[in-house]
Every structure is written in structure tokens, then in C-alpha cells.
Scaffold this motif. Structure first.
Motif, PDB file in Angstrom:
ATOM      1  N   TYR A 185      11.438   7.862  -1.117  1.00 53.83           N
ATOM      2  CA  TYR A 185      11.817   6.474  -1.384  1.00 53.83           C
ATOM      3  C   TYR A 185      12.965   6.023  -0.480  1.00 53.83           C
ATOM      4  CZ  TYR A 185       8.810   5.231  -5.239  1.00 53.83           C
ATOM      5  OH  TYR A 185       7.711   4.893  -5.996  1.00 53.83           O
ATOM      6  N   GLY A 186      13.896   6.902  -0.191  1.00 51.39           N
ATOM      7  CA  GLY A 186      14.979   6.547   0.721  1.00 51.39           C
ATOM      8  C   GLY A 186      14.474   6.242   2.115  1.00 51.39           C
ATOM      9  N   ALA A 187      13.577   7.076   2.614  1.00 55.72           N
ATOM     10  CA  ALA A 187      13.006   6.843   3.941  1.00 55.72           C
ATOM     11  C   ALA A 187      12.204   5.549   3.959  1.00 55.72           C
ATOM     12  CB  ALA A 187      12.121   8.021   4.350  1.00 55.72           C
ATOM     13  N   PHE A 188      11.426   5.315   2.912  1.00 49.72           N
ATOM     14  CA  PHE A 188      10.624   4.085   2.843  1.00 49.72           C
ATOM     15  C   PHE A 188      11.516   2.845   2.829  1.00 49.72           C
ATOM     16  CE2 PHE A 188       8.475   0.931   0.015  1.00 49.72           C
ATOM     17  CZ  PHE A 188       7.544   0.503   0.932  1.00 49.72           C
ATOM     18  N   GLY A 189      12.559   2.862   2.002  1.00 48.86           N
ATOM     19  CA  GLY A 189      13.467   1.720   1.946  1.00 48.86           C
ATOM     20  C   GLY A 189      14.206   1.512   3.250  1.00 48.86           C
ATOM     21  N   GLY A 190      14.666   2.585   3.859  1.00 50.47           N
ATOM     22  CA  GLY A 190      15.388   2.470   5.124  1.00 50.47           C
ATOM     23  C   GLY A 190      14.522   1.954   6.258  1.00 50.47           C
ATOM     24  N   ILE A 191      13.300   2.464   6.336  1.00 52.24           N
ATOM     25  CA  ILE A 191      12.390   2.005   7.388  1.00 52.24           C
ATOM     26  C   ILE A 191      12.034   0.544   7.185  1.00 52.24           C
ATOM     27  CG2 ILE A 191      10.042   2.264   8.286  1.00 52.24           C
ATOM     28  CD1 ILE A 191      10.404   5.306   7.767  1.00 52.24           C
ATOM     29  N   ALA A 192      11.770   0.151   5.933  1.00 53.00           N
ATOM     30  CA  ALA A 192      11.390  -1.231   5.650  1.00 53.00           C
ATOM     31  C   ALA A 192      12.504  -2.206   6.001  1.00 53.00           C
ATOM     32  CB  ALA A 192      10.998  -1.370   4.180  1.00 53.00           C
ATOM     33  N   VAL A 193      13.719  -1.901   5.581  1.00 52.85           N
ATOM     34  CA  VAL A 193      14.839  -2.803   5.856  1.00 52.85           C
ATOM     35  C   VAL A 193      15.232  -2.760   7.332  1.00 52.85           C
ATOM     36  CG1 VAL A 193      17.271  -3.245   5.339  1.00 52.85           C
ATOM     37  CG2 VAL A 193      15.684  -2.758   3.501  1.00 52.85           C
ATOM     38  N   GLY A 194      15.193  -1.584   7.924  1.00 52.10           N
ATOM     39  CA  GLY A 194      15.509  -1.482   9.352  1.00 52.10           C
ATOM     40  C   GLY A 194      14.522  -2.262  10.210  1.00 52.10           C
ATOM     41  N   GLY A 220       0.811  -1.216   0.000  1.00 48.81           N
ATOM     42  CA  GLY A 220       0.000   0.000   0.000  1.00 48.81           C
ATOM     43  C   GLY A 220       0.841   1.261   0.000  1.00 48.81           C
ATOM     44  N   ILE A 221       1.881   1.274   0.805  1.00 48.08           N
ATOM     45  CA  ILE A 221       2.754   2.451   0.852  1.00 48.08           C
ATOM     46  C   ILE A 221       3.527   2.588  -0.452  1.00 48.08           C
ATOM     47  CG2 ILE A 221       4.752   3.468   2.011  1.00 48.08           C
ATOM     48  CD1 ILE A 221       3.680   2.164   4.600  1.00 48.08           C
ATOM     49  N   MET A 222       3.979   1.476  -1.004  1.00 44.21           N
ATOM     50  CA  MET A 222       4.704   1.545  -2.264  1.00 44.21           C
ATOM     51  C   MET A 222       3.802   2.030  -3.392  1.00 44.21           C
ATOM     52  SD  MET A 222       6.995  -1.379  -3.926  1.00 44.21           S
ATOM     53  CE  MET A 222       8.070  -1.006  -5.270  1.00 44.21           C
ATOM     54  N   PHE A 223       2.561   1.572  -3.431  1.00 37.51           N
ATOM     55  CA  PHE A 223       1.616   2.034  -4.447  1.00 37.51           C
ATOM     56  C   PHE A 223       1.337   3.525  -4.280  1.00 37.51           C
ATOM     57  CE2 PHE A 223      -2.731   2.740  -5.992  1.00 37.51           C
ATOM     58  CZ  PHE A 223      -2.571   2.349  -7.311  1.00 37.51           C
ATOM     59  N   ALA A 224       1.168   3.972  -3.039  1.00 37.27           N
ATOM     60  CA  ALA A 224       0.915   5.396  -2.795  1.00 37.27           C
ATOM     61  C   ALA A 224       2.117   6.249  -3.210  1.00 37.27           C
ATOM     62  CB  ALA A 224       0.591   5.627  -1.322  1.00 37.27           C
ATOM     63  N   LEU A 225       3.336   5.779  -2.919  1.00 33.19           N
ATOM     64  CA  LEU A 225       4.524   6.518  -3.346  1.00 33.19           C
ATOM     65  C   LEU A 225       4.637   6.578  -4.864  1.00 33.19           C
ATOM     66  CD1 LEU A 225       7.425   5.530  -0.940  1.00 33.19           C
ATOM     67  CD2 LEU A 225       6.496   7.792  -1.343  1.00 33.19           C
ATOM     68  N   ALA A 226       4.263   5.500  -5.533  1.00 35.87           N
ATOM     69  CA  ALA A 226       4.329   5.498  -6.991  1.00 35.87           C
ATOM     70  C   ALA A 226       3.293   6.434  -7.596  1.00 35.87           C
ATOM     71  CB  ALA A 226       4.126   4.080  -7.519  1.00 35.87           C
ATOM     72  N   ARG A 227       2.166   6.616  -6.933  1.00 38.87           N
ATOM     73  CA  ARG A 227       1.119   7.510  -7.446  1.00 38.87           C
ATOM     74  C   ARG A 227       1.398   8.967  -7.099  1.00 38.87           C
ATOM     75  NH1 ARG A 227      -2.338   7.086 -11.000  1.00 38.87           N
ATOM     76  NH2 ARG A 227      -3.936   8.145  -9.825  1.00 38.87           N
ATOM     77  N   ILE A 228       1.881   9.232  -5.901  1.00 36.89           N
ATOM     78  CA  ILE A 228       2.073  10.610  -5.444  1.00 36.89           C
ATOM     79  C   ILE A 228       3.462  11.130  -5.799  1.00 36.89           C
ATOM     80  CG2 ILE A 228       2.194  12.061  -3.377  1.00 36.89           C
ATOM     81  CD1 ILE A 228       0.118  10.179  -2.139  1.00 36.89           C
ATOM     82  N   GLY A 229       4.451  10.255  -5.862  1.00 30.69           N
ATOM     83  CA  GLY A 229       5.832  10.654  -6.067  1.00 30.69           C
ATOM     84  C   GLY A 229       6.109  11.523  -7.281  1.00 30.69           C
ATOM     85  N   PRO A 230       5.558  11.222  -8.459  1.00 32.14           N
ATOM     86  CA  PRO A 230       5.869  12.055  -9.625  1.00 32.14           C
ATOM     87  C   PRO A 230       5.406  13.507  -9.500  1.00 32.14           C
ATOM     88  CG  PRO A 230       5.027   9.942 -10.336  1.00 32.14           C
ATOM     89  CD  PRO A 230       4.871   9.995  -8.847  1.00 32.14           C
ATOM     90  N   ARG A 231       4.506  13.806  -8.603  1.00 32.56           N
ATOM     91  CA  ARG A 231       4.051  15.183  -8.394  1.00 32.56           C
ATOM     92  C   ARG A 231       4.990  15.972  -7.484  1.00 32.56           C
ATOM     93  NH1 ARG A 231      -1.618  13.267  -6.533  1.00 32.56           N
ATOM     94  NH2 ARG A 231      -2.075  11.876  -8.261  1.00 32.56           N
ATOM     95  N   LEU A 232       5.917  15.279  -6.825  1.00 36.20           N
ATOM     96  CA  LEU A 232       6.836  15.932  -5.892  1.00 36.20           C
ATOM     97  C   LEU A 232       8.091  16.406  -6.609  1.00 36.20           C
ATOM     98  CD1 LEU A 232       6.647  13.267  -3.043  1.00 36.20           C
ATOM     99  CD2 LEU A 232       5.415  15.430  -3.139  1.00 36.20           C
TER     100      LEU A 232
END
Length: 134
Positions: free
Chosen positions: A88-97, A67-79
Motif C-alpha cells: 500500500y505504501g508503494a501504491f500510494g507513493g507511485i500514485a501521488v508521485g 484495478g490496482i486498488m481492487f487487486a490490493l484489497a483482494r490479495i493484501g489480506p493473504r500477505l
């Protein structure tokens, strides 16, 4: 006879509705969410028997990840590209951590691993967005 004006190849107008999404927009988050959920359930199991709690935990983690990855893919291009890469860095770091914290190691080690992954993913994402900007 009137004809439509030619458009530049490879440029598509982004629509705000979700009816025109490709299959890849759904498949990538679902597959990565499935992998993340199985991995989280495996780590939570701690070499014990598989039970309903582990299965539910894996489904919950995988659904949240997807869900978070889908939301980032939808909202990210507007940023802006910097904010997009940082997200994406925060998402990857939190997920792996978080996955590393399930190994019963020190929380400090999980934070260090998460920060290292966040820095790497953020740098790679920034490079990609910087070199592929319109």
C-alpha cells in the motif's frame, strides 16, 4: 435436534470466490479511481480546453488506479503485515508521485513527494495491520 455450533462474533471466513464480496469492495476502488482519473485529466489538461484525449487519459488513469486498488484489497489480506503495508505504501507513493510529475515540476521533486507519501502511507498501514491482527 442438532444446532449449528456458535461462532465468534465479528469473525468471518474469507472465501476465495468473488460472489460474496460486499458492495464496498467495489464502490471504494471505483470512487477513488474516479477521483484519481478526474484529477489526472485535470493535471494533464494544463489549463487548456477539455478534449477527447484528456477524457480518455482520465478514464485510463482512473481505471488503472481502481484495478490496482481492487487487486490490493483482494490479495493484501493473504500477505504478511509488513509486505501488505509496503504494497500500500508503494501504491500510494507511485500514485501521488505520478500526479505530481504531471505538474511539469522537476522529476526529483516528484520522486521526493512520492517517497514521502510512500513512507507515510506505509507507516500508517503497518500500524493499522499491526494493531488489528488476529
Amino acid at each position: 435436534m442438532a444446532h449449528a455450533a456458535p461462532t465468534a462474533l465479528g469473525r468471518h471466513r474469507q472465501s476465495s470466490d468473488m460472489t460474496h464480496l460486499s458492495k464496498g469492495a467495489y464502490v471504494r476502488p471505483l470512487l477513488l479511481g474516479l477521483v484519481y482519473g478526474v484529477w489526472a485529466a485535470f493535471m494533464e489538461r494544463q489549463t487548456g480546453p477539455v478534449d477527447a484525449g484528456n477524457v480518455f487519459y482520465g478514464i485510463l488513469c482512473g481505471a488503472l488506479f481502481a484495478g490496482i486498488m481492487f487487486a490490493l484489497a483482494r490479495i493484501g489480506p493473504r500477505l504478511k503485515r509488513e509486505v501488505h503495508a509496503a504494497a500500500y505504501g508503494a501504491f500510494g507513493g507511485i500514485a501521488v508521485g505520478y500526479l505530481h510529475s504531471l505538474t511539469n515540476q522537476s522529476i526529483l521533486k516528484a520522486v521526493v513527494v512520492g517517497l514521502a507519501v510512500a513512507a507515510g502511507v506505509g507507516a500508517i498501514a503497518f500500524y493499522r495491520y499491526y494493531t488489528h491482527e488476529d
